[in-house]
Design an enzyme around this catalytic site. Sequence first.
Site, PDB file in Angstrom:
ATOM      1  N   ASN A 147       0.839  -1.196   0.000  1.00 16.67           N
ATOM      2  CA  ASN A 147       0.000   0.000   0.000  1.00 16.67           C
ATOM      3  C   ASN A 147       0.873   1.244   0.000  1.00 16.67           C
ATOM      4  O   ASN A 147       2.096   1.170  -0.016  1.00 16.67           O
ATOM      5  CB  ASN A 147      -0.915   0.020   1.236  1.00 16.67           C
ATOM      6  CG  ASN A 147      -2.238  -0.672   1.004  1.00 16.67           C
ATOM      7  OD1 ASN A 147      -2.915  -0.407   0.009  1.00 16.67           O
ATOM      8  ND2 ASN A 147      -2.602  -1.569   1.893  1.00 16.67           N
ATOM      9  N   ASP A 198      -2.828   2.608   4.880  1.00 12.50           N
ATOM     10  CA  ASP A 198      -3.384   2.128   3.614  1.00 12.50           C
ATOM     11  C   ASP A 198      -2.876   3.046   2.500  1.00 12.50           C
ATOM     12  O   ASP A 198      -1.703   3.402   2.479  1.00 12.50           O
ATOM     13  CB  ASP A 198      -4.911   2.058   3.684  1.00 12.50           C
ATOM     14  CG  ASP A 198      -5.481   0.978   2.778  1.00 12.50           C
ATOM     15  OD1 ASP A 198      -5.015   0.847   1.634  1.00 12.50           O
ATOM     16  OD2 ASP A 198      -6.412   0.271   3.199  1.00 12.50           O
TER      17      ASP A 198
END
Length: 291
Positions: A147, A198
């Site tokens: 990510n 993320d």
Amino acid sequence: MSGPAVTALSNTVCELGEGPSYDPGTDTLYWFDIVNGLLVEHRSGTETKTHPLGRMASAIAIVDGDRQLISAEDGLYLRDTATGKLTLHMPVEADNAVTRSNDARVHPCGAFWLSTMGKKAETGAGSIYWFFKGELRRLFADISIPNSIAFTADGAIAYYTDSKTGLIMRTACDPATGLPAGEPKVFADRGDGSGDHDGSVVDLDGTLWNARWGEACVNAYSPDGKLTRSVRMPTRQPSCPAFYGPKADRLAVTSAWADMDADQRAADPQAGKTFLIDLPVRGRFEPRVLI
């Protein structure tokens, strides 16, 4: 002191909303519901559309006025913008049924950093790749949940994370090719937080905006890795930000209800929607990818 207003940009609900990318030429935000194989299209002033892709996919980039490049579970596909027709451009782990695509972003030079991970987040099953003008190279292997792929505007710095580690990494990058030019070093540490780093984007000031999965916030980090701001989100699992609007001066953020049980979903009724943060930022448009 209250934070900026955060409103639903679209009420389309995704199990695993990810990969938002804004096309300034058509004032359209695209994103994915990865596990359900859907591309979502939201053009300002119109209804949100969903396009079944027939495969898991997670990221999109502009090639030119007629074509897009999509990162999917078995490779890179060219998509005809007018018809939606997909044509396989380059296989990526097509013979590996365990993995699918995940986070990706275009480097300012036009190179595409894309990633793979296990469909069940198997430890070490994923990789991060570099694709540029028909050439594909693996940059980093043994990654569980790739990510936070993002670049500074001058292309000299790249960021990424394995979300399981709690560390966002920073590496020098060749501005002309988008290839790493040094060993990765820790940029930001999750610390004692319960959530995971993320998706990320980097603005013109070098600030990295990171969606914090599990912690209901989007965090801003200065170029030296210090946490400078945290924007509360109306859902627990924000997944990825993108610069949005004709001036790229707002943040759109996808989210997900994946991994929630019935009680958790009832307590988080906006999970899976895509949101707009009404906070002025000095964003920038995604570069076009050179295939």
